[in-house]
Design an enzyme around this catalytic site. Structure first.
Site, PDB file in Angstrom:
ATOM      1  N   HIS A   9       1.255  -0.922   0.004  1.00 33.67           N
ATOM      2  CA  HIS A   9      -0.116  -0.054  -0.356  1.00 33.67           C
ATOM      3  C   HIS A   9       0.755   1.378  -0.206  1.00 33.67           C
ATOM      4  CE1 HIS A   9      -2.585   2.578   1.128  1.00 33.67           C
ATOM      5  NE2 HIS A   9      -2.112   3.053   2.352  1.00 33.67           N
ATOM      6  N   TYR A  56      -6.528   9.020   1.510  1.00 36.52           N
ATOM      7  CA  TYR A  56      -6.336   9.680   2.844  1.00 36.52           C
ATOM      8  C   TYR A  56      -5.222  10.737   3.389  1.00 36.52           C
ATOM      9  CZ  TYR A  56      -2.895   6.478   4.783  1.00 36.52           C
ATOM     10  OH  TYR A  56      -2.468   5.213   5.051  1.00 36.52           O
ATOM     11  N   ASP A  82     -28.496 -20.895  16.008  1.00 35.88           N
ATOM     12  CA  ASP A  82     -30.024 -21.426  15.587  1.00 35.88           C
ATOM     13  C   ASP A  82     -29.936 -22.573  15.708  1.00 35.88           C
ATOM     14  OD1 ASP A  82     -30.450 -20.313  14.177  1.00 35.88           O
ATOM     15  OD2 ASP A  82     -32.290 -19.175  13.937  1.00 35.88           O
TER      16      ASP A  82
END
Length: 836
Positions: A226, A271, A564
């Site tokens: 990255h 960013y 369940d």
């Protein structure tokens, strides 16, 4: 005595875990790392430290929120040694779609107690003066987000853990996991040492995949590079963060590294954060760059420094060039700056973007906490410590459990492709139903070709192709009665939806429909100890007559709903269990008695299932069989072996859509023939093939819960409306019984609550905040348009005690949709349609 623990990896996760364990009294903790301490050369050493709390996952938000709380209280004792700068976060939108998504995220945040507000372009510029307001439409401001000083935090956490007895050792390379009798006994090192251990936890980051192989464990992560750069000085920042500029507010007059909020420009996969008078820029906009660990330099080859680490690969400037130009448009102050230096940093990515937490199924005592970023590090460490010390986490971890993946999803080929796709899509606006593009058609039912002929629109789950609706049914839309016609949807809820769903719901309620239930997990439990085994794990009575089918729960020790199940007794020593996921298989395998009195098999892939449901279901099935499918011959919640058109089947009188019918199982080899004979026999009756969209609508009308969406380990049966599945007076001990006995069913403070939408047309999709008296009070779990009732409906976790008819509001993007508490089930509360 507390066990001896060895943690492999002294980065932000391992240091956090040592701190969390020692504060709980487990002080015999040794932390090993192949790199030198404290800067070991892993991902932590170069991590930019962004902590954005809000994601689509409630659990991940809780992890990040705890990271904020914990790191904000840490200091490494040096000047400017704070471990967290709460500068806030700002996500900006440059498209209307992104701005709408930021409103959606704001709803997530407020429902989870994270302060957040959507601001206009001018507000964005006030928060981040380097930003060109003309480039954005608005932004999401989260004031409690901030920057973690990961390397400083490791020092502070290690010091604290060491003060309680932990030992940290660097430059120690792990080469093996010693074991005896299926349990870990120690950790073997390259120096020939064996460090004794009762518990080993791998917190090795992108090296975790290789460590897993030491115990035969597949760790489904992929190391990817990255890009990250630092600019030269930015004129507008010079002097802003100095001690003089901050002396009035900075503790002890210490300088700060950042004052501006961390900035995410997700429309461009970028960013930004401050580094004193420079800007750091991270990019996900480049091609995926898989990293082979064999090509990484050895930790000791050149030492570890701020810019020389084995996890910092050479910068490929050509991959960053377009992002640099985009950055200079968004932040004009960069026009006079340059890229001072950059690197391609190695991080871990997984098939679904989540972390990997759990114990090896092969070797007891070997745990992992991998693919964890700084953002979630403290929260993950706390959860793992709770699992080890208390036996359970207070947070639902099913979306983080390493065993959530089926076998095909853990193959190298699948992990490599899906992890790279997650890198590409990391900042995309992703619809909750958005299907994976590739790989596809890995797991298909025997009916797949017939479904394609009928124009099935497939979604994918755990590599299974699952029809969502069938375009062949569109021709029936002109016959659809007016009251079944749903209003038009907004653009978001209309994605991956078709008006054809109304036809399929209508035919299920008025004629008969066929549903492919093959992807649902089926387990076979057999042997002389099978009944007692299931009795001890479930809330219902298993010792019933052959042919009995029981809906039951598996709980954890605190009474939380682990899963369940639908359990059918097919023989004295033979049970078929309808489960939810691979997590159930993993749990049952771990609980098997050592005397080999129970055999557990996953039979999903070798069998198939068609749900035949509707008021004309018996008219379809009975003429094809000499067996008795009458109400008396096969009562509700009973099973029998039968033949349909000469095909051996197991028929179970169940219905999760609230209509007469059966789940009809057969071996996969007969599946296509079974489909063909049922479909042909049903044509005169108006049969349709129906998909999951209609199924979900009909099951919500009946109030049937979906584990993982509506219910998890964070909820007990009484809160979840599942108290009817608890039978403590008809059976002996079972997991969770002691905890349940301490719970007053009438005194719970929250409940899963049914809501109807007041305007009769607004469809929400799940995760939205619910407001009571204007204040956040809960969140939506599942929602759908109820075609039978002619209104949208939703289920939500809300405070107990809200009366039927009470008004609430659902935050849907930037709107508030009024809804009302309703008595459930909304459809056929007398159960008359099922018991015909």
């Amino acid at each position: 005595m507390p066990p001896r623990v060895v943690i492999i990896g002294a980065g932000i996760v391992g240091a956090n875990l040592a701190d969390e364990l020692t504060v709980r009294g487990w002080t015999d903790v040794t932390v090993l790392d192949q790199g030198p301490l404290p800067l070991t050369g892993g991902s932590t050493s170069h991590a930019p430290g962004l902590v954005f709390q809000t994601t689509g996952s409630r659990t991940m938000t809780a992890f990040a929120t705890y990271t904020v709380e914990k790191l904000a209280g840490l200091d490494d004792g040096t000047a400017g040694g704070r471990c967290f700068d709460q500068v806030g976060g700002l996500e900006v939108a440059t498209t209307p779609e992104r701005l709408a998504d930021l409103h959606r995220k704001q709803g997530w945040a407020v429902s989870r107690g994270v302060p957040a507000s959507v601001v206009d372009a001018a507000g964005c510029a006030r928060l981040h003066p380097l930003l060109d307001a003309g480039q954005v439409l608005g932004g999401l401001h989260t004031p409690t987000d901030g920057l973690a000083g990961a390397a400083r935090a490791v020092v502070a956490l290690a010091r604290r853990a060491e003060s309680r007895g932990a030992v940290f050792r660097g430059s120690v390379r792990v080469t093996g996991i010693a074991q005896s009798g299926g349990r870990v006994t120690g950790v073997e090192t390259a120096d020939g040492e064996t460090v004794p251990a009762d518990v080993v936890v791998s917190c090795a980051g992108f090296w975790g995949r290789e460590l897993g192989t030491l115990v035969g464990m597949r760790v489904p992560l992929l190391p990817l590079a990255h890009q990250y750069v630092r600019t030269t000085r930015v004129e507008q920042l010079v002097g802003r963060n100095s001690a003089d500029a901050r002396s009035a507010g900075a503790p002890h007059g210490d300088p700060v590294e950042a004052r501006l909020p961390i900035l995410r420009h997700q429309d461009a996969d970028l960013y930004y954060r401050e580094h004193d008078d420079c800007i750091g820029i991270g990019s996900y906009a480049h091609r995926p760059m898989p990293v082979s660990l064999s090509e990484l330099p050895e930790v000791g080859d050149g030492g570890v420094g701020e810019r020389t680490q084995p996890s910092m690969l050479p910068f490929t400037s050509e991959d960053f060039a377009p992002q640099w130009e985009e950055s200079r448009r968004l932040l004009p102050g960069l026009q006079t700056s340059k890229v001072e230096h950059g690197f391609n940093g190695v991080f871990s990515f997984t098939p679904d973007g989540g972390p990997l937490i759990g114990e090896s199924a092969e070797v007891a005592g070997f745990w992992i906490a991998e693919a964890v970023w700084v953002t979630h590090s403290s929260g993950v460490a706390r959860a793992v410590a709770q699992l080890l010390v208390d036996g359970r986490s207070e947070l639902d971890l099913h979306g983080c459990d390493v065993h959530r993946f089926d076998e095909v999803e853990t193959t190298d080929a699948h992990v490599d492709e899906t992890a790279q796709r997650n890198f590409v899509e990391i900042y995309d606006v992703v619809h909750p139903l958005q299907p994976r593009v590739s790989p596809r058609d890995l797991r298909t039912s025997p009916f797949h070709d017939r479904q394609r002929e009928l124009g099935a629109f497939f979604l994918e789950s755990h590599a299974w192709e699952r029809p969502h609706w069938y375009e062949a049914n569109a021709v029936l839309a002109e016959d659809l009665p007016a009251r079944w016609r749903a209003p038009s949807r907004d653009a978001w809820s209309a994605k991956f939806h078709s008006p054809v769903v109304a036809v399929e719901a209508w035919r299920t309620r008025t004629a008969v429909a066929m549903y492919d239930m093959t992807p649902l997990r089926r387990l076979e439990v057999s042997g002389p100890g099978a009944c007692a085994f299931l009795e001890g794990l479930t809330t219902g009575r298993m010792d019933k007559s052959v042919g009995a089918v029981t809906y039951t729960l598996m709980l954890d020790e605190a009474g939380g709903v682990r899963s369940d199940l639908t359990v059918a007794r097919l023989g004295e020593q033979l049970f078929q269990v309808g489960a939810n996921s691979h997590l159930d298989l993993d749990h049952l395998r771990r609980a098997l008695p050592r005397d080999h009195s129970v055999v557990l098999r996953d039979i999903t892939g070798g069998t198939c299932c068609i749900g035949v449901w509707g008021p004309l279901a018996r008219d379809l099935v009975q003429p094809l069989s000499r067996d008795d499918f009458s109400h008396e011959g096969l009562k509700y919640f009973r099973a029998m072996s039968a033949h349909i058109a000469g095909i051996p089947v197991t028929a179970m009188r169940l219905s999760y859509v609230g209509e007469l019918g059966w789940e009809i199982y057969t071996s996969a080899e007969y599946g296509r023939k079974l489909w063909d004979v049922l479909y042909a026999a049903g044509r005169p009756l108006g049969v349709v093939a129906a998909g999951r969209a209609a199924f979900d609508s009909l099951r919500l009308e009946k109030g049937y819960r979906s584990w993982g969406a509506d219910v998890s380990t964070e909820h007990n049966p009484y809160e979840a409306g599942l108290g009817f599945a608890v039978r403590p007076h008809t059976k002996g001990d079972f997991v969770g019984r002691e905890a349940l006995e301490k719970i007053d069913p009438d005194a719970v403070t929250r409940r899963l609550t049914c809501l109807t939408i007041d305007d009769g047309r607004s469809v929400v999709l799940g995760h939205e905040a619910v407001l009571v008296d204007g204040e956040p009070a809960g969140h939506v779990t599942s929602a759908a348009y109820a075609y039978t009732l002619g209104t949208p409906i939703a289920y939500a976790w809300l405070p107990a005690g809200l009366p039927v008819g009470a008004g609430v509001e659902i935050r849907y993007f930037d709107r508030r949709i009024r809804a009302s508490v309703a008595a459930e089930p909304l459809f056929d509360p007398e159960m008359s349609r099922i018991r015909r």
